[in-house]
Write a protein that holds these residues in place. Structure first.
Motif, PDB file in Angstrom:
ATOM      1  N   PHE A   1       7.208  -4.096  -2.104  1.00  0.00           N
ATOM      2  CA  PHE A   1       7.207  -4.765  -3.410  1.00  0.00           C
ATOM      3  C   PHE A   1       8.080  -6.017  -3.479  1.00  0.00           C
ATOM      4  CE2 PHE A   1       9.988  -1.062  -3.476  1.00  0.00           C
ATOM      5  CZ  PHE A   1      11.213  -1.609  -3.859  1.00  0.00           C
TER       6      PHE A   1
ATOM      7  N   TYR B   1       5.618   2.524  -6.042  1.00  0.00           N
ATOM      8  CA  TYR B   1       6.655   3.016  -5.131  1.00  0.00           C
ATOM      9  C   TYR B   1       7.526   4.062  -5.832  1.00  0.00           C
ATOM     10  CZ  TYR B   1      10.762   2.886  -2.064  1.00  0.00           C
ATOM     11  OH  TYR B   1      11.807   3.227  -1.237  1.00  0.00           O
TER      12      TYR B   1
ATOM     13  N   GLU C   1       3.457  -2.849  -7.586  1.00  0.00           N
ATOM     14  CA  GLU C   1       3.828  -2.171  -6.345  1.00  0.00           C
ATOM     15  C   GLU C   1       5.129  -1.407  -6.515  1.00  0.00           C
ATOM     16  OE1 GLU C   1       2.616  -5.158  -6.642  1.00  0.00           O
ATOM     17  OE2 GLU C   1       1.094  -5.502  -5.099  1.00  0.00           O
TER      18      GLU C   1
END
Length: 68
Positions: free
Chosen positions: A43, A61, A57
């Motif tokens: 990310f 995550y 992202e």
């Protein structure tokens, strides 16, 4: 006459600064910075020497982690 600059809400931004990511996730700035320094961090986005956090992202995550 003062002009107000409209800010894009954090949840609509594509990328976040480390400070915004910390506010958004309630994770400390230093911890996020450490995560961004990890090899192959999914990310991180570099704009020159500036590090930005890819919001989607980052959310993905975090949602797949039990502990950071």
């Amino acid at each position: 006459m003062s002009e107000e600059i409209e800010k894009v809400p954090i949840h609509l931004k594509m990328t976040l600064t480390i400070k915004e990511a910390a506010e958004y996730s309630n994770i400390g700035i230093n911890r996020i910075d450490n995560l961004l320094r990890q090899p192959n961090c999914p990310f991180v986005l570099y704009v020159g020497t500036k590090k930005l956090v890819k919001r989607r992202e980052f959310e993905h995550y975090i949602s797949n982690k039990f502990m950071i």
